[in-house]
Design a protein around this motif. Structure first.
Motif, PDB file in Angstrom:
ATOM      1  N   THR A 166      52.389  12.670  35.523  1.00  0.00           N
ATOM      2  CA  THR A 166      52.495  13.824  34.644  1.00  0.00           C
ATOM      3  C   THR A 166      53.793  13.740  33.852  1.00  0.00           C
ATOM      4  O   THR A 166      54.679  12.948  34.174  1.00  0.00           O
ATOM      5  N   LYS A 189      54.866  19.556  32.754  1.00  0.00           N
ATOM      6  CA  LYS A 189      53.421  19.745  32.628  1.00  0.00           C
ATOM      7  C   LYS A 189      52.807  20.032  34.002  1.00  0.00           C
ATOM      8  O   LYS A 189      52.919  19.214  34.915  1.00  0.00           O
ATOM      9  N   VAL A 232      50.722  20.512  37.394  1.00  0.00           N
ATOM     10  CA  VAL A 232      49.909  19.574  38.162  1.00  0.00           C
ATOM     11  C   VAL A 232      49.271  20.319  39.333  1.00  0.00           C
ATOM     12  O   VAL A 232      49.909  21.208  39.927  1.00  0.00           O
TER      13      VAL A 232
END
Lengths: 115, 109
Positions: free
Chosen positions: A13, A17, A19
């Motif tokens: 990632t 961002k 996850v």
């Protein structure tokens, strides 16, 4: 005959961002755990569920959340991954009661890379 | 504070030699102690636990409350014993495990 299954096995990632890592079990165990393991370190408990009861470790960052929608599944959400969150994430289960109550059964782990 | 200490990061022995992986713990109550093992490319799995007083794959471990130790022993090491070994303690009345940092055992031919 994998009884604790983690997906994905590898997750890449970008910084910040979100996850989600998943764990499923076919053992009908009451307790599900998430551990973080960094290179050459001991597995570190992030949180665990006894059935639906959630137990957070005091030093688990707020960035880490978990959900257990039913007995079989547990999810680890990392809302804004930082470089320091790159690690192997291990899911484990235990009966929680009766013979062998505290014996852990581990999944294969999900390795998170943060770019 | 509760703690599990494995003083050796790496232990190398020759095949057929005795093995002892050290584990010391600090805990004020009555602990439940375990050894977990991770072979190459496999998941962590239970090797043995002190309450069972069993021998698994030739390994034994005795809880010594006086010395607060739970050392893992095998009289004759085999190459297939090469793995990462973790000593772990669980606090009574909780589900919280405390793991040691692990010892990598290499058994040389």
């Amino acid at each position: 005959d994998a009884m604790v299954i983690q997906n994905p096995r590898y997750q890449v990632t970008q910084f910040g961002k979100p996850v989600t890592l998943s764990c499923s079990q076919t053992l009908n165990h009451n307790v599900m755990y998430w551990y973080q393991q960094k290179s050459s370190q001991a597995p570190k408990l992030l949180f665990h569920y006894y059935d639906k009861d959630f137990n957070n470790e005091a030093d688990t960052p707020d960035n880490f959340q978990s959900r257990r929608p039913n007995t079989s599944f547990c999810f680890l959400d990392i809302r804004s991954p930082g470089l320091g969150d790159a690690a192997m994430y291990l899911c484990a289960t235990s009966r929680g009661a009766g013979a062998g109550a505290n014996v852990l059964t581990f999944g294969a782990g999900s390795r998170l890379t943060v770019l | 504070a509760q703690r599990v200490t494995q003083p050796e990061k790496l232990l190398s022995v020759f095949k057929g030699a005795p093995v002892e992986l050290k584990c010391n713990y600090s805990y004020s109550g009555s602990p439940e102690l375990f050894w977990y093992v991770q072979y190459s490319r496999q998941r962590l799995q239970l090797l043995l636990r002190h309450i069972s007083r069993e021998s698994i794959k030739g390994f034994t471990a005795d809880l010594n409350k006086g010395e607060t130790s739970f050392h893992l022993k095998k009289p004759f090491a085999q190459e297939e014993d090469s793995a990462m070994y973790y000593c772990a303690l669980i606090r009574s009345g909780t589900y919280k495990y405390i793991f040691g940092t692990g010892t990598r055992l290499k058994v040389l031919a």
